[in-house]
Design a protein around this motif. Structure first.
Motif, PDB file in Angstrom:
ATOM      1  N   ALA A 156     -32.101 -36.495  -8.827  1.00  0.00           N
ATOM      2  CA  ALA A 156     -31.159 -36.334  -9.933  1.00  0.00           C
ATOM      3  C   ALA A 156     -31.832 -35.785 -11.183  1.00  0.00           C
ATOM      4  O   ALA A 156     -31.165 -35.207 -12.052  1.00  0.00           O
ATOM      5  CB  ALA A 156     -30.492 -37.670 -10.250  1.00  0.00           C
ATOM      6  N   LEU A 157     -33.157 -35.939 -11.276  1.00  0.00           N
ATOM      7  CA  LEU A 157     -33.881 -35.521 -12.478  1.00  0.00           C
ATOM      8  C   LEU A 157     -34.538 -34.161 -12.340  1.00  0.00           C
ATOM      9  O   LEU A 157     -35.104 -33.651 -13.316  1.00  0.00           O
ATOM     10  CB  LEU A 157     -34.945 -36.563 -12.824  1.00  0.00           C
ATOM     11  N   ILE A 158     -34.500 -33.538 -11.158  1.00  0.00           N
ATOM     12  CA  ILE A 158     -35.272 -32.328 -10.909  1.00  0.00           C
ATOM     13  C   ILE A 158     -34.896 -31.189 -11.849  1.00  0.00           C
ATOM     14  O   ILE A 158     -35.740 -30.381 -12.229  1.00  0.00           O
ATOM     15  CB  ILE A 158     -35.149 -31.879  -9.428  1.00  0.00           C
ATOM     16  N   ASN A 159     -33.646 -31.110 -12.259  1.00  0.00           N
ATOM     17  CA  ASN A 159     -33.211 -30.041 -13.160  1.00  0.00           C
ATOM     18  C   ASN A 159     -33.139 -30.498 -14.616  1.00  0.00           C
ATOM     19  O   ASN A 159     -32.538 -29.823 -15.453  1.00  0.00           O
ATOM     20  CB  ASN A 159     -31.859 -29.475 -12.719  1.00  0.00           C
ATOM     21  N   GLU A 160     -33.747 -31.662 -14.904  1.00  0.00           N
ATOM     22  CA  GLU A 160     -33.828 -32.192 -16.267  1.00  0.00           C
ATOM     23  C   GLU A 160     -32.448 -32.264 -16.928  1.00  0.00           C
ATOM     24  O   GLU A 160     -32.209 -31.668 -17.987  1.00  0.00           O
ATOM     25  CB  GLU A 160     -34.794 -31.357 -17.110  1.00  0.00           C
ATOM     26  N   PRO A 161     -31.525 -33.029 -16.329  1.00  0.00           N
ATOM     27  CA  PRO A 161     -30.170 -33.090 -16.867  1.00  0.00           C
ATOM     28  C   PRO A 161     -30.109 -33.812 -18.208  1.00  0.00           C
ATOM     29  O   PRO A 161     -30.946 -34.679 -18.506  1.00  0.00           O
ATOM     30  CB  PRO A 161     -29.414 -33.886 -15.798  1.00  0.00           C
ATOM     31  N   ALA A 162     -29.124 -33.461 -18.995  1.00  0.00           N
ATOM     32  CA  ALA A 162     -28.893 -34.150 -20.258  1.00  0.00           C
ATOM     33  C   ALA A 162     -28.114 -35.437 -20.042  1.00  0.00           C
ATOM     34  O   ALA A 162     -28.199 -36.374 -20.843  1.00  0.00           O
ATOM     35  CB  ALA A 162     -28.131 -33.237 -21.218  1.00  0.00           C
ATOM     36  N   LEU A 163     -27.327 -35.489 -18.954  1.00  0.00           N
ATOM     37  CA  LEU A 163     -26.477 -36.636 -18.651  1.00  0.00           C
ATOM     38  C   LEU A 163     -26.784 -37.125 -17.245  1.00  0.00           C
ATOM     39  O   LEU A 163     -26.752 -36.352 -16.287  1.00  0.00           O
ATOM     40  CB  LEU A 163     -24.998 -36.240 -18.750  1.00  0.00           C
ATOM     41  N   LEU A 164     -27.102 -38.415 -17.120  1.00  0.00           N
ATOM     42  CA  LEU A 164     -27.379 -39.028 -15.824  1.00  0.00           C
ATOM     43  C   LEU A 164     -26.291 -40.044 -15.531  1.00  0.00           C
ATOM     44  O   LEU A 164     -26.077 -40.997 -16.295  1.00  0.00           O
ATOM     45  CB  LEU A 164     -28.753 -39.707 -15.834  1.00  0.00           C
ATOM     46  N   LEU A 165     -25.588 -39.843 -14.416  1.00  0.00           N
ATOM     47  CA  LEU A 165     -24.520 -40.734 -13.985  1.00  0.00           C
ATOM     48  C   LEU A 165     -25.007 -41.547 -12.789  1.00  0.00           C
ATOM     49  O   LEU A 165     -25.524 -40.985 -11.827  1.00  0.00           O
ATOM     50  CB  LEU A 165     -23.275 -39.932 -13.584  1.00  0.00           C
ATOM     51  N   ALA A 166     -24.835 -42.853 -12.852  1.00  0.00           N
ATOM     52  CA  ALA A 166     -25.272 -43.733 -11.767  1.00  0.00           C
ATOM     53  C   ALA A 166     -24.093 -44.617 -11.364  1.00  0.00           C
ATOM     54  O   ALA A 166     -23.668 -45.479 -12.137  1.00  0.00           O
ATOM     55  CB  ALA A 166     -26.456 -44.583 -12.198  1.00  0.00           C
ATOM     56  N   ASP A 167     -23.565 -44.372 -10.175  1.00  0.00           N
ATOM     57  CA  ASP A 167     -22.372 -45.066  -9.699  1.00  0.00           C
ATOM     58  C   ASP A 167     -22.776 -46.185  -8.736  1.00  0.00           C
ATOM     59  O   ASP A 167     -23.123 -45.933  -7.593  1.00  0.00           O
ATOM     60  CB  ASP A 167     -21.443 -44.064  -8.999  1.00  0.00           C
ATOM     61  N   GLU A 168     -22.737 -47.426  -9.216  1.00  0.00           N
ATOM     62  CA  GLU A 168     -23.132 -48.603  -8.421  1.00  0.00           C
ATOM     63  C   GLU A 168     -24.473 -48.344  -7.718  1.00  0.00           C
ATOM     64  O   GLU A 168     -24.585 -48.496  -6.496  1.00  0.00           O
ATOM     65  CB  GLU A 168     -22.042 -48.930  -7.396  1.00  0.00           C
ATOM     66  N   PRO A 169     -25.515 -47.980  -8.459  1.00  0.00           N
ATOM     67  CA  PRO A 169     -26.766 -47.552  -7.821  1.00  0.00           C
ATOM     68  C   PRO A 169     -27.538 -48.660  -7.132  1.00  0.00           C
ATOM     69  O   PRO A 169     -28.493 -48.388  -6.409  1.00  0.00           O
ATOM     70  CB  PRO A 169     -27.565 -46.982  -8.993  1.00  0.00           C
ATOM     71  N   THR A 170     -27.148 -49.930  -7.354  1.00  0.00           N
ATOM     72  CA  THR A 170     -27.886 -51.048  -6.748  1.00  0.00           C
ATOM     73  C   THR A 170     -27.009 -51.906  -5.854  1.00  0.00           C
ATOM     74  O   THR A 170     -27.385 -53.025  -5.498  1.00  0.00           O
ATOM     75  CB  THR A 170     -28.504 -51.935  -7.846  1.00  0.00           C
ATOM     76  N   ALA A 171     -25.847 -51.383  -5.457  1.00  0.00           N
ATOM     77  CA  ALA A 171     -24.854 -52.209  -4.776  1.00  0.00           C
ATOM     78  C   ALA A 171     -25.349 -52.816  -3.468  1.00  0.00           C
ATOM     79  O   ALA A 171     -24.961 -53.917  -3.104  1.00  0.00           O
ATOM     80  CB  ALA A 171     -23.590 -51.388  -4.521  1.00  0.00           C
ATOM     81  N   ASP A 172     -26.218 -52.117  -2.732  1.00  0.00           N
ATOM     82  CA  ASP A 172     -26.636 -52.599  -1.411  1.00  0.00           C
ATOM     83  C   ASP A 172     -28.102 -53.033  -1.393  1.00  0.00           C
ATOM     84  O   ASP A 172     -28.723 -53.086  -0.339  1.00  0.00           O
ATOM     85  CB  ASP A 172     -26.419 -51.507  -0.362  1.00  0.00           C
ATOM     86  N   LEU A 173     -28.650 -53.368  -2.562  1.00  0.00           N
ATOM     87  CA  LEU A 173     -30.066 -53.687  -2.661  1.00  0.00           C
ATOM     88  C   LEU A 173     -30.279 -55.167  -2.959  1.00  0.00           C
ATOM     89  O   LEU A 173     -29.416 -55.828  -3.545  1.00  0.00           O
ATOM     90  CB  LEU A 173     -30.723 -52.848  -3.760  1.00  0.00           C
TER      91      LEU A 173
END
Length: 222
Positions: A156-173
């Motif tokens: 998600a960071l490879i193109n150096e985005p200005a906005l990072l969206l994380a949708d339930e990123p830890t739901a199954d951890l």
């Protein structure tokens, strides 16, 4: 950085229209960490899909970095989404036939704004930053769920985005891995000044957010 103005999303179903998102107004300033919280089915993921340029609103306006994203044509939208928005999905989204470093490099390679000689060193650097420098040649099936999620963050960071969206990123951890992933995401927000919008139904995960937005029945509630 993010402005939603009277955003609606209506889905057609066999039982009639379903109002998934109902007139959402939302402002998130550049560099902030905002958490969208609400129960499953409250409309959080539908809103995130529209903000991320993945699902068109039924009505309303979404501005990202001052750009009305849904006024863009398909090609311009794809370029904008690739270069300005990073997305960490709630489900595993790595390509199983690609190594970790290939998965991370892929968005930049598809964007074609940089050469492979520039992209792969950057991909390896990002994998090192998320603690996976020694796993750069591993396939998704050879990684744990937490390692896969770290790889998704690097991608998600490879193109150096200005906005990072994380949708339930830890739901199954598990809890320990959940804390590690949250620390990575908040570190990106802090160290890179990347605007972070995180969707969760876990109130504890929203504790460090500078802005907490409650969603219920598709609408923002006090």
């Amino acid at each position: 950085m993010l402005s939603c103005r009277s955003v609606h999303k209506v889905y057609a179903t066999d039982r009639g229209p379903v109002d998934a998102v109902r007139g959402v107004d939302l402002e998130v300033a550049a560099g902030r960490y905002a958490a969208l919280i609400g129960r499953s089915g409250s409309g959080k993921s539908s809103l995130m899909a529209m903000v991320g340029g993945l699902a068109r609103p039924t009505s309303g306006t979404i501005l990202v970095d001052g750009i009305d994203i849904w006024s863009l044509g398909d090609s311009a939208m794809a370029r904008f989404r690739s270069r300005r928005i990073g997305y960490v999905f709630q489900f595993q989204s790595l390509l199983p036939t690609l190594r970790a470093i290939d998965n991370v490099a892929l968005p930049a390679l598809l964007d074609r704004s940089r050469s492979r000689g520039d992209v792969y060193p950057r991909a390896l650097e990002l994998l090192r930053e998320v603690g996976l420098g020694d796993h750069h040649d591993a396939f998704p099936s050879e990684m744990s769920a937490g390692e896969q999620r770290r790889t998704v963050i690097a991608r998600a960071l490879i193109n150096e985005p200005a906005l990072l969206l994380a949708d339930e990123p830890t739901a199954d951890l598990d809890e320990q891995t959940e804390r590690e992933i949250l620390a990575l995401l908040t570190g990106v927000n802090r160290d890179r000044s990347t605007t972070l919008v995180l969707v969760t139904h876990n109130l504890a995960l929203a504790g460090a957010a500078e802005q907490v937005v409650h969603i219920a029945d598709g609408a923002v509630v006090p």
